[in-house]
Design a protein around this motif. Structure first.
Motif, PDB file in Angstrom:
ATOM      1  N   PHE A   8     -23.042-117.791   5.556  1.00 44.58           N
ATOM      2  CA  PHE A   8     -22.591-117.559   6.570  1.00 44.58           C
ATOM      3  C   PHE A   8     -23.740-116.493   7.477  1.00 44.58           C
ATOM      4  O   PHE A   8     -24.432-115.936   6.566  1.00 44.58           O
ATOM      5  CB  PHE A   8     -21.230-117.039   6.672  1.00 44.58           C
ATOM      6  CG  PHE A   8     -20.887-116.446   5.506  1.00 44.58           C
ATOM      7  CD1 PHE A   8     -21.242-114.874   5.431  1.00 44.58           C
ATOM      8  CD2 PHE A   8     -20.076-116.754   4.493  1.00 44.58           C
ATOM      9  CE1 PHE A   8     -20.923-114.257   4.484  1.00 44.58           C
ATOM     10  CE2 PHE A   8     -19.832-115.876   3.237  1.00 44.58           C
ATOM     11  CZ  PHE A   8     -20.296-114.594   3.206  1.00 44.58           C
TER      12      PHE A   8
ATOM     13  N   LYS B  93     -25.020-112.811   8.088  1.00 44.76           N
ATOM     14  CA  LYS B  93     -24.680-111.575   7.414  1.00 44.76           C
ATOM     15  C   LYS B  93     -25.314-110.443   7.987  1.00 44.76           C
ATOM     16  O   LYS B  93     -26.377-110.574   8.854  1.00 44.76           O
ATOM     17  CB  LYS B  93     -25.178-111.589   5.979  1.00 44.76           C
ATOM     18  CG  LYS B  93     -24.260-112.551   5.040  1.00 44.76           C
ATOM     19  CD  LYS B  93     -24.685-112.625   3.462  1.00 44.76           C
ATOM     20  CE  LYS B  93     -24.736-114.007   3.038  1.00 44.76           C
ATOM     21  NZ  LYS B  93     -25.819-114.718   2.934  1.00 44.76           N
TER      22      LYS B  93
ATOM     23  N   ASP C 144     -16.640-111.464   1.120  1.00 47.25           N
ATOM     24  CA  ASP C 144     -16.840-111.148   2.642  1.00 47.25           C
ATOM     25  C   ASP C 144     -17.726-109.837   2.737  1.00 47.25           C
ATOM     26  O   ASP C 144     -18.644-109.986   3.646  1.00 47.25           O
ATOM     27  CB  ASP C 144     -15.575-110.914   3.180  1.00 47.25           C
ATOM     28  CG  ASP C 144     -14.565-111.926   3.088  1.00 47.25           C
ATOM     29  OD1 ASP C 144     -14.883-113.133   3.890  1.00 47.25           O
ATOM     30  OD2 ASP C 144     -13.401-111.775   2.574  1.00 47.25           O
TER      31      ASP C 144
ATOM     32  N   ARG D 185     -20.356-110.541   5.984  1.00 47.42           N
ATOM     33  CA  ARG D 185     -19.984-111.280   7.100  1.00 47.42           C
ATOM     34  C   ARG D 185     -20.544-110.718   8.401  1.00 47.42           C
ATOM     35  O   ARG D 185     -19.937-109.603   8.665  1.00 47.42           O
ATOM     36  CB  ARG D 185     -18.688-111.795   7.343  1.00 47.42           C
ATOM     37  CG  ARG D 185     -18.201-112.993   6.423  1.00 47.42           C
ATOM     38  CD  ARG D 185     -16.784-113.501   6.717  1.00 47.42           C
ATOM     39  NE  ARG D 185     -16.302-114.247   5.314  1.00 47.42           N
ATOM     40  CZ  ARG D 185     -16.902-115.488   5.416  1.00 47.42           C
ATOM     41  NH1 ARG D 185     -17.567-116.104   6.440  1.00 47.42           N
ATOM     42  NH2 ARG D 185     -16.471-116.268   4.550  1.00 47.42           N
TER      43      ARG D 185
END
Ligand code: PMP
Length: 428
Positions: free
Chosen positions: A103, A105, A264, A284
């Protein structure tokens, strides 16, 4: 303590430095190169501490030194918050790409491991609008107020330092040798949610993929996945503290890669700077971006010299394939220790992924931790010119943290010393 190479300096040190700063040796460094340190008298030691997992790339790696020297000739400090610089952006881009997680970052830089963890908690609280944090017994996260609170060991870290931060809970960390199964830990979490901490007020669960100071205890297979699921079900941020496990030590760039799970938020320090102080928080993008400008940062955060060193460290890890080397070195060390264990019943476990290895000692034939035996081994090793350090809630674990760049001949020499020191301790 037996090895005292400079008693006069030791008494000056005792007079000048607060005793709260503990020291595991009394040898005063004059020079260090890769896996060796020379003291002021020219006596040589093999370094199996690596400044506590910092110089994974060795003392004064030529590429790191060259990068820092080059930066020294340009500028040493502008404060990124005042006048930014490209190298900081480059390092952030590289960590965003390398930290586990498919994802988008973002990253911030800080200076110490504790500061990275402090910021990870701030970021998680800001994003979730919740305050609670769950950590693990035996975990270590630092010595500042929040990180001291998160640390799961009272003496020496918490004793006498007054009230801890509130809204922090500790769970047992799985450790089969100590009778705690993964199911026990997860059951404790279920109970905590029922009895004390409604999940809707928990901002984060923080854990080390291999507990470092707590004894080099790897999370069992499946544990990280379970924690990930629980975090997802309850809107909780999962924080992986990779301060000690990071940067090739465990045979992967990050220990979370062994678990096929992404946190996360990931905290990093130690090995990142190759000997210069720098830490980082990567997570994230939407989580990292939640705090308002000015809410995060620090005067020295992402110091140009440290950033230059860190970029060089990432190059060296790739160029010298240090993840594979960690596996090879750790494999050889564990094999050697297993052979010694046949003669030493005090050895109850040899463990750890890659070259994040440890050996645990009990009183022979019992479940009683044996810190005295460990102390003796460490002393015997130091007498023979090898620096070893300990860990574990009971101080009965020796951890091995040599640079991953250690030369084969020096490594072989250290293996001989380790064996001789354990056998000497056994003789008593
Ligand atoms: N987290 C972990 C997992 C650590 O091992 C440490 C240091 N041993 C810290 C945080 C704190 O780092 P520092 O000492 O740089 O503040």
């Amino acid at each position: 303590m037996t090895v005292q190479t400079n008693p006069e300096l030791t008494s000056r040190k005792n007079a000048a430095i607060a005793k709260g700063v503990g020291m595991s040796t009394q040898i005063y460094a004059a020079k260090a190169e890769n896996a060796e340190i020379w003291d002021q008298n020219g006596k040589r030691f093999i370094d199996f501490a690596a400044g506590i997992a910092v110089v994974n790339t060795g003392h004064r790696h030529p590429k790191v030194i060259e990068a820092v020297k080059k930066q020294l000739d340009c500028f040493t400090h502008t404060c990124h918050q005042v006048v930014p610089y490209e190298n900081y952006v480059v390092l952030a881009e590289r960590l965003n790409a390398k930290v586990p997680g498919d994802f988008e970052k973002k990253t911030i830089f800080t200076t110490t491991g504790a500061e990275a963890v402090e910021n990870a908690v701030k970021i998680a609280r800001h994003y979730t609008g919740r305050s609670g944090v769950i950590a693990f017994a035996g975990g270590f996260h630092g010595r500042t107020f929040m990180t001291m609170t998160l640390t799961g060991k009272t003496a020496p870290y918490k004793v006498g330092f007054g009230p801890m931060m509130n809204d922090v809970w500790h769970l047992p960390y799985p450790n089969e040798l100590h009778g705690i199964s993964m199911e026990d830990s997860l059951e404790a979490l279920t109970r905590l949610f029922k009895s004390d901490a409604d999940p809707s007020r928990i901002a984060a669960i923080i854990l080390e993929p291999v507990q470092g100071e707590g004894g080099f205890v790897p999370a069992p297979e499946g544990f990280m996945k379970k924690i990930r699921e629980i975090c997802d079900e309850n809107g909780i941020m999962m924080i992986a503290d990779e301060v000690q496990t990071g940067f090739a030590r465990t045979g992967k760039l990050f220990a979370m890669e062994h678990h096929g799970v992404a946190a996360d938020i990931t905290t990093m320090a130690k090995g990142l700077g190759g000997g210069l102080p720098i830490s980082a928080v990567t997570g994230r993008a939407e989580v990292m971006d939640h705090a308002q400008p000015g809410g995060l940062g620090g005067t020295y955060a992402g110091n140009p010299l440290s950033v230059a060193a860190a970029n060089a460290v990432l190059d060296v890890i790739e160029e010298e394939d240090l993840c594979a080397r960690a596996e090879r070195l750790g494999g050889r060390l564990k094999q050697r220790l297993a052979a010694v264990a046949d003669k030493v019943p005090e050895i109850v476990e040899i463990r750890g992924p890659g070259f994040m290895n440890a050996v645990e000692f009990n009183v022979a034939g019992t479940k009683t931790p044996n810190p005295d035996f460990v102390k003796k081994v460490v002393e015997e090793a130091l007498e023979r010119g090898l620096i070893l350090i300990t860990c574990g809630v009971y101080g009965n674990v020796i951890r091995f943290l040599a640079p991953l760049t250690i030369q084969d001949a020096v490594f072989d020499e250290a293996l001989d010393i380790i064996e001789a020191s354990i056998l000497a301790a056994k003789k008593g």
